[in-house]
Design a protein around this motif. Structure first.
Motif, PDB file in Angstrom:
ATOM      1  N   ASP A  16      -5.302 -12.263   6.070  1.00 54.10           N
ATOM      2  CA  ASP A  16      -5.461 -13.701   6.293  1.00 54.10           C
ATOM      3  C   ASP A  16      -6.944 -14.064   6.436  1.00 54.10           C
ATOM      4  O   ASP A  16      -7.401 -15.085   5.908  1.00 54.10           O
ATOM      5  N   GLN A  17      -7.687 -13.232   7.151  1.00 59.80           N
ATOM      6  CA  GLN A  17      -9.116 -13.488   7.320  1.00 59.80           C
ATOM      7  C   GLN A  17      -9.846 -13.365   5.989  1.00 59.80           C
ATOM      8  O   GLN A  17     -10.741 -14.163   5.679  1.00 59.80           O
ATOM      9  N   ILE A  18      -9.464 -12.365   5.195  1.00 58.04           N
ATOM     10  CA  ILE A  18     -10.104 -12.170   3.893  1.00 58.04           C
ATOM     11  C   ILE A  18      -9.797 -13.352   2.975  1.00 58.04           C
ATOM     12  O   ILE A  18     -10.683 -13.861   2.270  1.00 58.04           O
ATOM     13  N   ALA A  19      -8.541 -13.803   2.982  1.00 61.03           N
ATOM     14  CA  ALA A  19      -8.146 -14.929   2.120  1.00 61.03           C
ATOM     15  C   ALA A  19      -8.889 -16.205   2.490  1.00 61.03           C
ATOM     16  O   ALA A  19      -9.098 -17.082   1.640  1.00 61.03           O
ATOM     17  N   ALA A  20      -9.295 -16.319   3.751  1.00 62.11           N
ATOM     18  CA  ALA A  20      -9.971 -17.537   4.205  1.00 62.11           C
ATOM     19  C   ALA A  20     -11.438 -17.591   3.806  1.00 62.11           C
ATOM     20  O   ALA A  20     -12.111 -18.596   4.052  1.00 62.11           O
ATOM     21  N   LEU A  21     -11.953 -16.492   3.213  1.00 62.48           N
ATOM     22  CA  LEU A  21     -13.340 -16.493   2.759  1.00 62.48           C
ATOM     23  C   LEU A  21     -13.531 -17.568   1.687  1.00 62.48           C
ATOM     24  O   LEU A  21     -12.973 -17.476   0.596  1.00 62.48           O
ATOM     25  N   GLY A  22     -14.325 -18.570   1.988  1.00 64.92           N
ATOM     26  CA  GLY A  22     -14.570 -19.618   1.008  1.00 64.92           C
ATOM     27  C   GLY A  22     -15.692 -19.282   0.060  1.00 64.92           C
ATOM     28  O   GLY A  22     -15.704 -19.704  -1.098  1.00 64.92           O
ATOM     29  N   SER A  23     -16.674 -18.518   0.541  1.00 61.74           N
ATOM     30  CA  SER A  23     -17.790 -18.068  -0.281  1.00 61.74           C
ATOM     31  C   SER A  23     -18.366 -16.825   0.376  1.00 61.74           C
ATOM     32  O   SER A  23     -18.022 -16.482   1.521  1.00 61.74           O
ATOM     33  N   ASN A  24     -19.282 -16.158  -0.312  1.00 69.96           N
ATOM     34  CA  ASN A  24     -19.894 -14.962   0.263  1.00 69.96           C
ATOM     35  C   ASN A  24     -20.741 -15.283   1.492  1.00 69.96           C
ATOM     36  O   ASN A  24     -21.058 -14.387   2.276  1.00 69.96           O
ATOM     37  N   ARG A  25     -21.095 -16.550   1.665  1.00 70.71           N
ATOM     38  CA  ARG A  25     -21.823 -16.935   2.875  1.00 70.71           C
ATOM     39  C   ARG A  25     -20.965 -16.768   4.120  1.00 70.71           C
ATOM     40  O   ARG A  25     -21.482 -16.628   5.225  1.00 70.71           O
ATOM     41  N   ASP A  26     -19.627 -16.791   3.931  1.00 68.19           N
ATOM     42  CA  ASP A  26     -18.719 -16.632   5.078  1.00 68.19           C
ATOM     43  C   ASP A  26     -18.493 -15.167   5.445  1.00 68.19           C
ATOM     44  O   ASP A  26     -17.843 -14.869   6.450  1.00 68.19           O
ATOM     45  N   LEU A  27     -19.006 -14.257   4.627  1.00 69.49           N
ATOM     46  CA  LEU A  27     -18.682 -12.834   4.799  1.00 69.49           C
ATOM     47  C   LEU A  27     -19.117 -12.248   6.141  1.00 69.49           C
ATOM     48  O   LEU A  27     -18.339 -11.491   6.752  1.00 69.49           O
ATOM     49  N   PRO A  28     -20.322 -12.523   6.656  1.00 70.03           N
ATOM     50  CA  PRO A  28     -20.780 -11.804   7.853  1.00 70.03           C
ATOM     51  C   PRO A  28     -19.810 -11.831   9.023  1.00 70.03           C
ATOM     52  O   PRO A  28     -19.529 -10.786   9.619  1.00 70.03           O
ATOM     53  N   ARG A  29     -19.277 -13.001   9.365  1.00 64.56           N
ATOM     54  CA  ARG A  29     -18.391 -13.067  10.531  1.00 64.56           C
ATOM     55  C   ARG A  29     -17.050 -12.387  10.249  1.00 64.56           C
ATOM     56  O   ARG A  29     -16.506 -11.692  11.116  1.00 64.56           O
ATOM     57  N   VAL A  30     -16.532 -12.560   9.049  1.00 64.61           N
ATOM     58  CA  VAL A  30     -15.265 -11.899   8.706  1.00 64.61           C
ATOM     59  C   VAL A  30     -15.457 -10.391   8.698  1.00 64.61           C
ATOM     60  O   VAL A  30     -14.630  -9.636   9.229  1.00 64.61           O
ATOM     61  N   LEU A  31     -16.556  -9.925   8.126  1.00 65.68           N
ATOM     62  CA  LEU A  31     -16.823  -8.493   8.071  1.00 65.68           C
ATOM     63  C   LEU A  31     -16.973  -7.906   9.471  1.00 65.68           C
ATOM     64  O   LEU A  31     -16.467  -6.817   9.760  1.00 65.68           O
ATOM     65  N   ALA A  32     -17.629  -8.623  10.350  1.00 67.03           N
ATOM     66  CA  ALA A  32     -17.793  -8.151  11.728  1.00 67.03           C
ATOM     67  C   ALA A  32     -16.446  -8.002  12.416  1.00 67.03           C
ATOM     68  O   ALA A  32     -16.196  -7.011  13.128  1.00 67.03           O
ATOM     69  N   ARG A  33     -15.557  -8.971  12.203  1.00 63.76           N
ATOM     70  CA  ARG A  33     -14.232  -8.882  12.831  1.00 63.76           C
ATOM     71  C   ARG A  33     -13.434  -7.703  12.265  1.00 63.76           C
ATOM     72  O   ARG A  33     -12.736  -7.009  13.011  1.00 63.76           O
ATOM     73  N   LEU A  34     -13.547  -7.494  10.964  1.00 68.82           N
ATOM     74  CA  LEU A  34     -12.849  -6.363  10.351  1.00 68.82           C
ATOM     75  C   LEU A  34     -13.409  -5.043  10.867  1.00 68.82           C
ATOM     76  O   LEU A  34     -12.661  -4.090  11.121  1.00 68.82           O
ATOM     77  N   LYS A  35     -14.714  -4.973  11.028  1.00 71.75           N
ATOM     78  CA  LYS A  35     -15.321  -3.727  11.500  1.00 71.75           C
ATOM     79  C   LYS A  35     -14.918  -3.420  12.938  1.00 71.75           C
ATOM     80  O   LYS A  35     -14.695  -2.266  13.302  1.00 71.75           O
ATOM     81  N   LEU A  36     -14.838  -4.447  13.767  1.00 72.80           N
ATOM     82  CA  LEU A  36     -14.400  -4.216  15.145  1.00 72.80           C
ATOM     83  C   LEU A  36     -12.976  -3.675  15.183  1.00 72.80           C
ATOM     84  O   LEU A  36     -12.636  -2.845  16.025  1.00 72.80           O
ATOM     85  N   ALA A  37     -12.142  -4.139  14.274  1.00 69.98           N
ATOM     86  CA  ALA A  37     -10.739  -3.725  14.258  1.00 69.98           C
ATOM     87  C   ALA A  37     -10.542  -2.361  13.607  1.00 69.98           C
ATOM     88  O   ALA A  37      -9.625  -1.619  13.982  1.00 69.98           O
ATOM     89  N   LEU A  38     -11.375  -2.019  12.628  1.00 72.62           N
ATOM     90  CA  LEU A  38     -11.161  -0.795  11.849  1.00 72.62           C
ATOM     91  C   LEU A  38     -12.206   0.284  12.113  1.00 72.62           C
ATOM     92  O   LEU A  38     -11.955   1.459  11.837  1.00 72.62           O
ATOM     93  N   ASN A  39     -13.395  -0.104  12.582  1.00 70.81           N
ATOM     94  CA  ASN A  39     -14.474   0.860  12.847  1.00 70.81           C
ATOM     95  C   ASN A  39     -14.667   1.777  11.640  1.00 70.81           C
ATOM     96  O   ASN A  39     -14.697   3.001  11.766  1.00 70.81           O
ATOM     97  N   ASP A  40     -14.794   1.162  10.468  1.00 69.33           N
ATOM     98  CA  ASP A  40     -14.759   1.912   9.219  1.00 69.33           C
ATOM     99  C   ASP A  40     -15.975   1.570   8.358  1.00 69.33           C
ATOM    100  O   ASP A  40     -16.141   0.425   7.954  1.00 69.33           O
ATOM    101  N   PRO A  41     -16.834   2.563   8.049  1.00 64.82           N
ATOM    102  CA  PRO A  41     -18.008   2.294   7.208  1.00 64.82           C
ATOM    103  C   PRO A  41     -17.648   2.070   5.750  1.00 64.82           C
ATOM    104  O   PRO A  41     -18.530   1.792   4.935  1.00 64.82           O
ATOM    105  N   GLY A  42     -16.362   2.183   5.395  1.00 69.54           N
ATOM    106  CA  GLY A  42     -15.936   1.844   4.048  1.00 69.54           C
ATOM    107  C   GLY A  42     -16.060   0.363   3.768  1.00 69.54           C
ATOM    108  O   GLY A  42     -16.053  -0.059   2.609  1.00 69.54           O
ATOM    109  N   LEU A  43     -16.213  -0.422   4.813  1.00 69.52           N
ATOM    110  CA  LEU A  43     -16.404  -1.866   4.668  1.00 69.52           C
ATOM    111  C   LEU A  43     -17.892  -2.139   4.456  1.00 69.52           C
ATOM    112  O   LEU A  43     -18.609  -2.569   5.361  1.00 69.52           O
ATOM    113  N   PHE A  44     -18.354  -1.849   3.269  1.00 68.79           N
ATOM    114  CA  PHE A  44     -19.729  -2.057   2.808  1.00 68.79           C
ATOM    115  C   PHE A  44     -20.761  -1.143   3.462  1.00 68.79           C
ATOM    116  O   PHE A  44     -21.530  -0.482   2.770  1.00 68.79           O
ATOM    117  N   PHE A  45     -20.806  -1.100   4.794  1.00 65.21           N
ATOM    118  CA  PHE A  45     -21.850  -0.299   5.438  1.00 65.21           C
ATOM    119  C   PHE A  45     -21.388   0.116   6.830  1.00 65.21           C
ATOM    120  O   PHE A  45     -20.385  -0.373   7.351  1.00 65.21           O
TER     121      PHE A  45
END
Length: 721
Positions: A168-197
């Motif tokens: 749901d969070q990924i689908a809500a990305l309107g542009s790549n400018r929205d990526l930082p906050r979504v990526l941070a939330r995903l990283k907190l939940a997954l703790n996975d460097p497969g998410l870009f870095f």
């Protein structure tokens, strides 16, 4: 194992293997990797893990450790000539009698001990999972976590539902400018460097007393960046199968087959671009290549289209002012990727990485698809492990010190700890003497080396201060939720260290772990209780095998302080050159002898050892065994009655020292796994961790009366320490 920097995470059952330690020294562990590789294959569909009376011993919880002697004559091949192939002589019987289990990529003495440890922990966890009263808070957490992990019906009923909030969070990305906050939330939940870095905390290379933020390269699914570019037929085949696996996963997520194919191709294109901008495993062995300290403006300048302030704010770290960017070129490439690709590509990439990371905790169709590629195709594993093994492994991974308290209270006595410390002190004295006697090192550098040696801290068995898991909420029956909360707990714990005083008491391995490591920035050696068990450390055995085995391992970790990487850090753990130019050149010349030797050894098919990748471990193996021998000689001299021992099992004490050493390395390995290991593992195969050492030791030649010209006698011997 030498714990340093962002090495690829490879979970195996070999000694000193790089293990997931959530620091900058290596990438935070991916749950998918944790469960995919040998010892932790991904979750299967329904299996009955209840201990039936008719089940073999290995499939029942253990109430006590099975005893295996520190030197096992049944593991030997007496028909082999020790002067021709010592590994075959010491391990031939073991290799014959221990075929690789179907659920393993490789099998070894360390692997068998890890299984014994895990069966023992299984019994503890099964009991705690069934109890509802009389449990401490930590016992409640590990018991409920294990119970939820074992509840396959509930996991199957949830299907892919755990993915929904992330998608749901990924689908809500309107542009790549929205990526930082979504990526941070995903990283907190997954703790996975497969998410870009990767993003975590670590000790400042220039000042080890300071903890700063580290941003590191990531974003790929194959085991190593070179896997994207090797041109041999098998590598091309693996890449094709990887793309097919990604496409099948997208199909499971509901994409039409044609759309899934296009999405898989796009993911592969993006991962390849990130891999191209990443350093190789050999390049990462140079800490100076990974030390690029910047302020917030410098970090932002690397990726103009990615708002780091928004990312940091979402992680609760908005005020960070100092960062180590391990690979600036990677982050520039990441910024370019965001500029070139539209938001649809970013969504596709994120959907794949989240699905890859989460597949092992989902219903069987995802789990099995994940296993088929990451374990079966990549590593040659034939079947998934029974669920209890994987659940014990996950408890150890996410609640390891809570589980470790239970293990230590039952399996690691104060007497055993004192015996281990006694041997460690003897090995350190041997190294002190060895440094003094070096003919190639100046007095000036020797003084610095002795200062560093004296500052090394010995951590034996378990931490002095146990980790507090109070903030980690474990709920019965919520497996995926427990995993996410564990990821979040650990990532927040890591980030909270930034700017705080360094906690030098912290461990990077859990007490039940069958492994050991040296940390060059902490300047400490760490021996968990799990590795100080028979057959690796056997209090019932005579001294010779113990000094060869555990003594050699202690020496191995100490030598890491002075290998090609460790020698670049000073007594305080700072990246600082304390060598004279002449001494550094002398070291490099001696190290090159080992590089040249190991480069001749074949791993599998036509693949030779990447001896520049394995140099640190090869140096530590040889130095460690020499130190073990020196310490054993000192022990014998202090007790003359021991030195006059008669033959045991037809072996002299000197022969028992070398056989005792060799038998920790007995192993069988699948060719698929060997191919991956040749790219990613900084350790040589077991055969060469034995034969490659003894050819350099005149003590071995004398012990077995080997003649010049025999394979185990080398005309030009290598020695660094």
């Amino acid at each position: 194992m030498h714990m340093l920097l962002a090495q690829p995470v490879v979970w195996q059952d070999a000694p000193f293997i790089v293990l997931p330690i959530p620091e900058h020294r290596m990438r935070p562990v991916r749950l998918a990797l944790l469960l995919a590789f040998a010892g932790f294959t991904s979750f299967a569909g329904a299996q009955d893990a209840s201990p039936a009376a008719a089940a073999p011993a290995a499939e029942r919880p253990a109430t006590q450790f099975p005893y295996t002697p520190g030197l096992d004559v049944n593991s030997m091949d007496r028909n082999a000539d020790p002067c021709v192939d010592f590994y075959q002589y010491a391990c031939g019987g073991w290799m014959k009698n221990n075929p690789i289990p179907a659920d393993q990529a490789r099998w070894s003495v360390y692997g068998k001990l890890a299984l014994d440890n895990r069966r023992y922990l299984w019994g503890i966890l099964e009991d705690l999972s069934k109890r509802t009263e009389g449990r401490t808070p930590n016992q409640q957490k590990i018991g409920d976590y294990f119970g939820a992990c074992m509840d396959e019906k509930a996991i199957e009923a949830r299907g892919a539902a755990p993915l929904a909030p992330y998608f749901d969070q990924i689908a809500a990305l309107g542009s790549n400018r929205d990526l930082p906050r979504v990526l941070a939330r995903l990283k907190l939940a997954l703790n996975d460097p497969g998410l870009f870095f990767g993003f975590t905390s670590g000790q400042d290379f220039a000042d080890s007393s300071r903890v700063i933020a580290f941003a590191s390269a990531g974003g790929i699914g194959l085991p190593d960046r070179d896997a994207y570019f090797k041109t041999d037929a098998k590598s091309k085949d693996v890449r094709a199968k990887y793309v097919a696996h990604i496409a099948r996963t997208f199909t499971l997520l509901g994409d039409a087959p044609a759309v899934a194919q296009r999405n898989a191709a796009r993911v592969m294109q993006m991962e390849t671009a990130l891999a191209k901008a990443s350093l190789s495993a050999v390049q990462k062995r140079d800490p100076y290549k990974l030390f690029h300290k910047v302020d917030a403006k410098g970090l932002q300048a690397l990726t103009p289209g990615f708002d780091w302030h928004a990312y940091l704010d979402e992680t609760g770290q908005a005020d960070l002012a100092s960062f180590n960017v391990t690979e600036p070129a990677f982050f520039k490439a990441f910024g370019t990727m965001l500029k070139k690709n539209d938001v649809a590509a970013t969504r596709t990439y994120l959907r794949w990485q989240v699905a890859r990371s989460m597949s092992p905790v989902l219903a069987s169709q995802f789990d099995n698809e994940h296993f088929d590629f990451f374990s079966k195709t990549l590593r040659g594993v034939q079947q998934q492990q029974p669920r209890w093994k994987r659940c014990v492994g996950l408890v150890d991974h996410q609640l390891g010190e809570a589980l470790g308290q239970e293990f230590v209270s039952r399996a690691f006595s104060p007497e055993l700890k004192e015996k281990s410390l006694h041997m460690t002190r003897q090995i350190e004295e041997a190294m002190k003497k060895d440094i003094d006697e070096l003919d190639w090192m100046s007095a000036e550098t020797k003084q610095q080396a002795q200062t560093k040696l004296a500052a090394i801290v010995n951590k034996i068995g378990y931490p002095d201060k146990w980790r507090d898991y109070a903030a980690y909420d474990v709920k019965p029956g919520d497996f995926a939720g427990n995993v996410e909360r564990g990821n979040r707990f650990d990532m927040q714990r890591q980030l909270a260290k930034i700017g705080k005083p360094l906690d030098r008491s912290e461990w990077g391995m859990t007490p039940p772990t069958v492994n050991a490591y040296f940390d060059p920035q902490m300047n400490d050696i760490n021996f968990p209780a799990g590795v100080l068990q028979p057959p690796l450390f056997d209090p019932k055995m005579d001294d010779a095998p113990n000094y060869g085995n555990t003594g050699g391992t202690i020496g191995h970790e100490l030598t890491h302080a002075f290998d090609d990487e460790g020698r670049q850090f000073d007594a305080n753990g700072n990246l600082k050159d304390w060598w004279t130019k002449k001494d550094a050149k002398a070291f490099e010349e001696r190290a090159q002898c080992i590089v040249d030797q190991y480069a001749q050894y074949t791993v599998v098919d036509d693949i030779k050892i990447n001896s520049k990748l394995t140099l640190g471990e090869d140096v530590a193996d040889l130095g460690g065994l020499i130190l073990g021998w020196m310490a054993w000689q000192t022990e014998m001299a202090s007790m003359p009655q021991k030195a006059q021992q008669p033959l045991r099992d037809g072996l002299t004490p000197e022969q028992r020292f070398f056989v005792g050493y060799a038998q920790w390395a007995c192993e069988n390995d699948r060719p698929e796994n060997l191919r991956v290991s040749a790219m990613t593992d900084p350790h040589s195969p077991g055969r060469y961790r034995v034969n490659g050492l003894v050819v350099n030791m005149p003590q071995f030649q004398q012990a077995f009366q080997c003649k010049a010209g025999q394979p185990m006698v080398k005309e030009k011997r290598c020695r660094v320490w």
